[in-house]
Design a protein around this motif. Structure first.
Motif, PDB file in Angstrom:
ATOM      1  N   ALA A   1       1.980   5.941  -7.129  1.00  0.00           N
ATOM      2  CA  ALA A   1       0.646   6.494  -7.843  1.00  0.00           C
ATOM      3  C   ALA A   1       0.956   8.070  -7.891  1.00  0.00           C
ATOM      4  O   ALA A   1       0.574   8.867  -8.758  1.00  0.00           O
ATOM      5  N   ALA A   2       1.643   8.536  -6.649  1.00  0.00           N
ATOM      6  CA  ALA A   2       1.682  10.160  -6.709  1.00  0.00           C
ATOM      7  C   ALA A   2       2.471  10.832  -7.490  1.00  0.00           C
ATOM      8  O   ALA A   2       2.516  11.866  -7.856  1.00  0.00           O
ATOM      9  N   ALA A   3       3.586   9.964  -8.207  1.00  0.00           N
ATOM     10  CA  ALA A   3       4.303  10.765  -9.375  1.00  0.00           C
ATOM     11  C   ALA A   3       3.564  10.575 -10.818  1.00  0.00           C
ATOM     12  O   ALA A   3       2.747   9.694 -11.056  1.00  0.00           O
TER      13      ALA A   3
ATOM     14  N   THR B   1       7.328  -0.915 -21.070  1.00  0.00           N
ATOM     15  CA  THR B   1       6.084  -0.610 -22.110  1.00  0.00           C
ATOM     16  C   THR B   1       4.959  -1.641 -21.982  1.00  0.00           C
ATOM     17  O   THR B   1       3.732  -1.056 -22.483  1.00  0.00           O
ATOM     18  N   THR B   2       5.070  -2.674 -21.627  1.00  0.00           N
ATOM     19  CA  THR B   2       4.130  -3.762 -21.195  1.00  0.00           C
ATOM     20  C   THR B   2       3.031  -2.961 -20.190  1.00  0.00           C
ATOM     21  O   THR B   2       2.013  -3.306 -20.313  1.00  0.00           O
ATOM     22  N   LEU B   3       3.555  -2.215 -19.400  1.00  0.00           N
ATOM     23  CA  LEU B   3       2.783  -1.439 -18.259  1.00  0.00           C
ATOM     24  C   LEU B   3       2.340  -0.195 -18.895  1.00  0.00           C
ATOM     25  O   LEU B   3       1.860   0.577 -18.274  1.00  0.00           O
ATOM     26  N   ASN B   4       2.434   0.144 -20.209  1.00  0.00           N
ATOM     27  CA  ASN B   4       1.967   1.340 -20.664  1.00  0.00           C
ATOM     28  C   ASN B   4       2.568   2.567 -20.373  1.00  0.00           C
ATOM     29  O   ASN B   4       2.172   3.716 -20.086  1.00  0.00           O
ATOM     30  N   MET B   5       3.769   2.175 -19.764  1.00  0.00           N
ATOM     31  CA  MET B   5       4.819   3.440 -19.590  1.00  0.00           C
ATOM     32  C   MET B   5       5.506   3.953 -21.162  1.00  0.00           C
ATOM     33  O   MET B   5       5.525   3.148 -22.022  1.00  0.00           O
TER      34      MET B   5
ATOM     35  N   ARG C   1       0.876  -1.310   0.000  1.00  0.00           N
ATOM     36  CA  ARG C   1       0.096  -0.059  -0.111  1.00  0.00           C
ATOM     37  C   ARG C   1       0.902   1.390  -0.036  1.00  0.00           C
ATOM     38  O   ARG C   1       0.630   2.295  -0.980  1.00  0.00           O
ATOM     39  N   SER C   2       2.021   1.080   0.810  1.00  0.00           N
ATOM     40  CA  SER C   2       2.750   2.347   0.845  1.00  0.00           C
ATOM     41  C   SER C   2       3.738   2.623  -0.772  1.00  0.00           C
ATOM     42  O   SER C   2       3.684   3.671  -1.097  1.00  0.00           O
ATOM     43  N   TRP C   3       3.821   1.601  -0.984  1.00  0.00           N
ATOM     44  CA  TRP C   3       4.668   1.556  -2.547  1.00  0.00           C
ATOM     45  C   TRP C   3       3.636   2.256  -3.543  1.00  0.00           C
ATOM     46  O   TRP C   3       4.074   2.700  -4.264  1.00  0.00           O
TER      47      TRP C   3
ATOM     48  N   LEU D   1       3.080  -3.633  -8.669  1.00  0.00           N
ATOM     49  CA  LEU D   1       2.313  -2.721  -9.188  1.00  0.00           C
ATOM     50  C   LEU D   1       1.682  -3.021 -10.588  1.00  0.00           C
ATOM     51  O   LEU D   1       2.467  -3.534 -11.193  1.00  0.00           O
ATOM     52  N   TYR D   2       0.582  -2.267 -11.097  1.00  0.00           N
ATOM     53  CA  TYR D   2       0.214  -2.251 -12.336  1.00  0.00           C
ATOM     54  C   TYR D   2      -0.434  -0.988 -12.790  1.00  0.00           C
ATOM     55  O   TYR D   2       0.125  -0.277 -13.452  1.00  0.00           O
ATOM     56  N   HIS D   3      -1.527  -0.501 -12.125  1.00  0.00           N
ATOM     57  CA  HIS D   3      -2.227   0.581 -12.796  1.00  0.00           C
ATOM     58  C   HIS D   3      -1.197   1.888 -12.377  1.00  0.00           C
ATOM     59  O   HIS D   3      -1.494   2.906 -13.118  1.00  0.00           O
ATOM     60  N   GLU D   4      -0.404   1.727 -11.168  1.00  0.00           N
ATOM     61  CA  GLU D   4       0.154   2.936 -10.825  1.00  0.00           C
ATOM     62  C   GLU D   4       1.286   3.383 -11.814  1.00  0.00           C
ATOM     63  O   GLU D   4       1.677   4.748 -11.816  1.00  0.00           O
TER      64      GLU D   4
END
Length: 190
Positions: free
Chosen positions: A74-76, A133-137, A67-69, A101-104
């Motif tokens: 997510a904040a970035a 790129t698999t994570l849509n970054m 949850r912390s990670w 993580l995934y969506h973050e």
């Protein structure tokens, strides 16, 4: 302005990665293209080997460290990975941190400050690009590559290098532009 997390990927005792991360974080603050620049050291985060029972895409996190990670990530709006090359690849702690993580990670640019001996970490960067790129970054083209045998003094400290500083500024320019361009996608995903 976007928020940038600079992630130091090496956790090995005696590592040079934290010194490189400190240098880059200072360069990002001087750049002034980001509302906030945070140095995230995976050695301090201390994530255990992935221990969540649910798939990260579900966003169901049972462990406090996850949850912390998640909140930190997510904040970035953008990331820079300060990463070594180990045996032609990237470090296991980095892969573990990404896989928690995934969506973050989605719709956020990512830059690379790589370091190593003969390749300066370039092979590791090529490998991690497949993962992000698999994570849509969105990996940026500009990068900072540090060849350690030329970059460190006898005490193991980074030598001044105007070319490295210029490469950092070029990469930060590109990250800031992409973070702004991708903001509508992040808003829709949220």
């Amino acid at each position: 302005m976007p928020r940038l997390n600079v992630i130091v990927a090496s956790t090995r005792p005696g590592r040079v990665g934290r010194r490189i991360g400190d240098w880059f974080t200072a360069a990002a603050v001087r750049h002034a293209g980001f509302d906030e620049v945070r140095l995230i050291d995976l050695a301090e985060v201390g994530l255990p080997f992935h221990d969540e029972p649910h798939h990260p895409a579900e966003g169901i996190y049972l462990r406090e460290h996850t949850r912390s990670w998640s909140a930190t990530t997510a904040a970035a709006d953008a990331f820079v990975l300060v990463m070594p090359e180990y045996n032609y690849g990237f470090s296991a702690p980095l892969k573990n941190a990404i896989d928690y993580l995934y969506h973050e990670w989605r719709h956020k640019p990512v830059g690379f400050v790589s370091y190593g001996m003969t390749s300066g970490g370039l092979r590791a960067v090529q490998m991690v690009k497949q993962v992000v790129t698999t994570l849509n970054m969105v990996p940026v083209n500009e990068a900072v590559t540090i060849f350690l045998q030329q970059a460190l003094d006898d005490a193991g400290e980074l030598l001044p290098d105007p070319g490295r500083d210029e490469a950092a500024d070029l990469m930060l320019d590109q990250i800031a532009r992409l973070a702004a361009a991708l903001a509508p996608l992040r808003a829709v995903a949220a």
